[in-house]
Design a protein around this motif. Sequence first.
Motif, short mmCIF file in Angstrom:
data_model
loop_
_atom_site.label_atom_id
_atom_site.label_comp_id
_atom_site.label_asym_id
_atom_site.label_seq_id
_atom_site.Cartn_x
_atom_site.Cartn_y
_atom_site.Cartn_z
N ASP A 1 0.84 -1.20 0.00
CA ASP A 1 0.00 0.00 0.00
C ASP A 1 0.87 1.25 0.00
O ASP A 1 0.65 2.21 -0.76
N THR A 2 1.90 1.24 0.86
CA THR A 2 2.82 2.37 0.94
C THR A 2 3.58 2.54 -0.38
O THR A 2 3.79 3.67 -0.85
N PHE A 3 3.97 1.44 -0.96
CA PHE A 3 4.72 1.47 -2.23
C PHE A 3 3.89 2.15 -3.33
O PHE A 3 4.36 3.07 -4.01
N TRP A 4 2.63 1.70 -3.50
CA TRP A 4 1.80 2.25 -4.57
C TRP A 4 1.42 3.70 -4.31
O TRP A 4 1.46 4.53 -5.23
N LEU A 5 1.07 4.01 -3.07
CA LEU A 5 0.71 5.40 -2.75
C LEU A 5 1.91 6.33 -2.87
O LEU A 5 1.77 7.50 -3.19
N GLY A 6 3.10 5.76 -2.62
CA GLY A 6 4.31 6.56 -2.77
C GLY A 6 4.51 7.04 -4.21
O GLY A 6 5.15 8.07 -4.45
N LYS A 7 3.96 6.29 -5.17
CA LYS A 7 4.06 6.69 -6.58
C LYS A 7 3.24 7.94 -6.86
O LYS A 7 3.46 8.63 -7.86
N LEU A 8 2.27 8.23 -5.98
CA LEU A 8 1.45 9.43 -6.13
C LEU A 8 2.07 10.64 -5.43
O LEU A 8 1.58 11.76 -5.58
N GLY A 9 3.12 10.40 -4.61
CA GLY A 9 3.76 11.51 -3.90
C GLY A 9 3.69 11.35 -2.40
O GLY A 9 2.96 10.50 -1.87
N LEU B 1 1.06 9.23 0.24
CA LEU B 1 1.68 8.21 1.08
C LEU B 1 1.36 8.43 2.55
O LEU B 1 1.18 7.48 3.31
N SER B 2 1.27 9.68 2.98
CA SER B 2 1.05 10.00 4.40
C SER B 2 -0.40 9.82 4.83
O SER B 2 -0.67 9.73 6.03
N ALA B 3 -1.34 9.77 3.89
CA ALA B 3 -2.76 9.76 4.23
C ALA B 3 -3.16 8.63 5.18
O ALA B 3 -3.82 8.88 6.21
N PRO B 4 -2.81 7.36 4.91
CA PRO B 4 -3.20 6.30 5.85
C PRO B 4 -2.60 6.48 7.23
O PRO B 4 -3.27 6.28 8.25
N GLY C 1 -7.05 6.91 -7.07
CA GLY C 1 -6.01 7.41 -6.19
C GLY C 1 -6.14 6.84 -4.78
O GLY C 1 -6.35 5.64 -4.58
N VAL C 2 -6.03 7.71 -3.78
CA VAL C 2 -6.11 7.30 -2.37
C VAL C 2 -7.44 6.60 -2.07
O VAL C 2 -7.49 5.63 -1.31
N ALA C 3 -8.52 7.07 -2.68
CA ALA C 3 -9.83 6.44 -2.48
C ALA C 3 -9.81 4.98 -2.91
O ALA C 3 -10.45 4.12 -2.28
N GLY C 4 -9.07 4.67 -3.95
CA GLY C 4 -8.98 3.29 -4.42
C GLY C 4 -8.35 2.38 -3.39
O GLY C 4 -8.79 1.23 -3.20
N ALA C 5 -7.30 2.88 -2.70
CA ALA C 5 -6.66 2.08 -1.65
C ALA C 5 -7.63 1.79 -0.52
O ALA C 5 -7.67 0.68 0.02
N ALA C 6 -8.43 2.77 -0.14
CA ALA C 6 -9.40 2.59 0.94
C ALA C 6 -10.51 1.62 0.53
O ALA C 6 -10.92 0.76 1.31
N ILE C 7 -11.00 1.74 -0.70
CA ILE C 7 -12.06 0.85 -1.18
C ILE C 7 -11.57 -0.60 -1.22
O ILE C 7 -12.29 -1.53 -0.85
N ALA C 8 -10.33 -0.79 -1.64
CA ALA C 8 -9.76 -2.14 -1.67
C ALA C 8 -9.73 -2.75 -0.27
O ALA C 8 -10.05 -3.93 -0.08
N ASP D 1 6.07 17.76 6.50
CA ASP D 1 5.72 16.54 5.78
C ASP D 1 6.88 15.56 5.67
O ASP D 1 6.68 14.34 5.71
N VAL D 2 8.09 16.09 5.54
CA VAL D 2 9.26 15.23 5.38
C VAL D 2 9.46 14.36 6.61
O VAL D 2 9.67 13.15 6.52
N THR D 3 9.39 14.98 7.78
CA THR D 3 9.57 14.25 9.03
C THR D 3 8.51 13.18 9.20
O THR D 3 8.80 12.04 9.57
N TYR D 4 7.26 13.52 8.88
CA TYR D 4 6.20 12.55 9.07
C TYR D 4 6.30 11.40 8.06
O TYR D 4 6.07 10.24 8.40
N ALA D 5 6.68 11.70 6.83
CA ALA D 5 6.85 10.64 5.83
C ALA D 5 7.94 9.67 6.26
O ALA D 5 7.80 8.45 6.12
N ALA D 6 9.04 10.20 6.81
CA ALA D 6 10.13 9.33 7.28
C ALA D 6 9.65 8.45 8.42
O ALA D 6 10.00 7.26 8.51
N TYR D 7 8.85 9.01 9.30
CA TYR D 7 8.31 8.27 10.44
C TYR D 7 7.39 7.15 9.97
O TYR D 7 7.46 6.01 10.44
#
Length: 484
Positions: A43-51, A55-58, A200-207, A277-283
């Motif tokens: 999930d993180t891998f695919w969402l990371g392709k969107l930016g 990636l941080s949304a979940p 996009g992100v909605a697709g990950a949630a629906i899945a 955002d950078v700090t949170y993405a790394a976390y």
Amino acid sequence: MKSEKIGRMREEILTGPIEKTLLVLAGPLIVNNLVQVVYNITDTFWLGKLGREALSAPGVTWPIIGTLMALGLGFTTAGFAFVGQYIGAEKYDRANRSAGALYSLMLFFATATAIIGTLLLPYALHFMKVSENVYPYSLTYATIIFLGIPFSFTFMAFGALVRATGDTKTPVKITLLTVAINIILDPILIFGWLGFPKLGVAGAAIATVFANSVGAFIGLYLLLTDRVGLSLSLESLKPDFEFYKKIFKVGLPSSIGQSANSFGFVILTRIIFGFGDVTYAAYVITTRLVNFLTSISRGISMAMGTMIAQNVGAENYERAKRIAERAMLINFAIASLAILIIGVFRVEIFRVFLNDPAVIKESEVVMKYFLISVPFFNGIFIVVNRTFSSAGHTKKSMALGIFRLWGLRIPLSYAFGYIGAITILGITVPLAELFGFTSRGVFFGMGMSNFIAAMVALAWFLRGTWMKRIIEEKSKTEPEKATA
């Protein structure tokens, strides 16, 4: 007969070699955890392709979702303890009645949580100071997840109840199916493959929601058709207010504790987001990696919980204590190895998910100041906390969880990250000189909370006040031999 299978597993849990039995029970759970984390990483891998925002949304929304879900999940903990202890005491009819009452109660909480969560979501995101870039992704993702909570609740209730019987394989088989569905649907719905719309992100949630609904329906079918030892009927699913009182007595502290802890992570997210955002993405990426590498230790802790519940039910308290101690040693070693692996291959691993130099640089801070404390959290704190809850002493597990997060993690991470200096017993400690108002202070405070909480948990465990069962105290009565 399924009751014969449960009886054989019960004897192994109560009298068999501790390490062997622990590993037999833990094997399927380890696979389950690995598969779940593989999905999270996918999930993180695919969402990371969107930016980085997608990636941080979940990660941003799960503390909010968890806060409300924990109100019901605490009662799942109570149901697990009751069912496990009744089986340990050979009271199979009562185990069935407990399972039915819990299942019907969970349906009510799931519906209420879905409604309340959807209404509160926008306010919670604003309170967390989620950045404008991340906000729309988080709102979309969490709204869809909340609508599917009834399926998530009942699926998790099924897994907990069946685990209490000593059957750790069946829930894993269903989880493998749901994760496979999730992994397949993720890129299809996120990017609009095979003619589907690009969601996009909605697709990950629906899945996620669709996969959980499949698992929930399969679990209910197995319980109603007497295929997993426990047997539910329409009669057993009717409200049982007498047993509800017992579940509330044991489950309410767990619900409060888990909700308080989940809400604490809402506060913690706000603190971490203060550095961008950078700090949170790394976390987010770092914690996903840790979850993958510590899946073995978490599986062992879950298996230990089944053994603790049944041994406490049979009043084998010293054996229960030995089981917990063995689990601590094993998990501490596994978690230590996991952190070492992440430290050695950190840069290469991060580039797979998000080739962002700023995020990769920040991950070094997370590693140095926070991740080195994970063996104490996984190896000691988690084992003690699960021991308390599996024995039915949810007030103790509630107190431990709240102490770690609200008494230590939040104050320490805020103090070291945002406060220039503090005075203790007349001595001024220049925090700003140590960490310079950077994310280093936040992660240092988080690491310290794990160290201190683990030592407090260990001391409480050794006192032995948890070694008392929560079901009927009369242990010499004739056991029920009804079919489970």
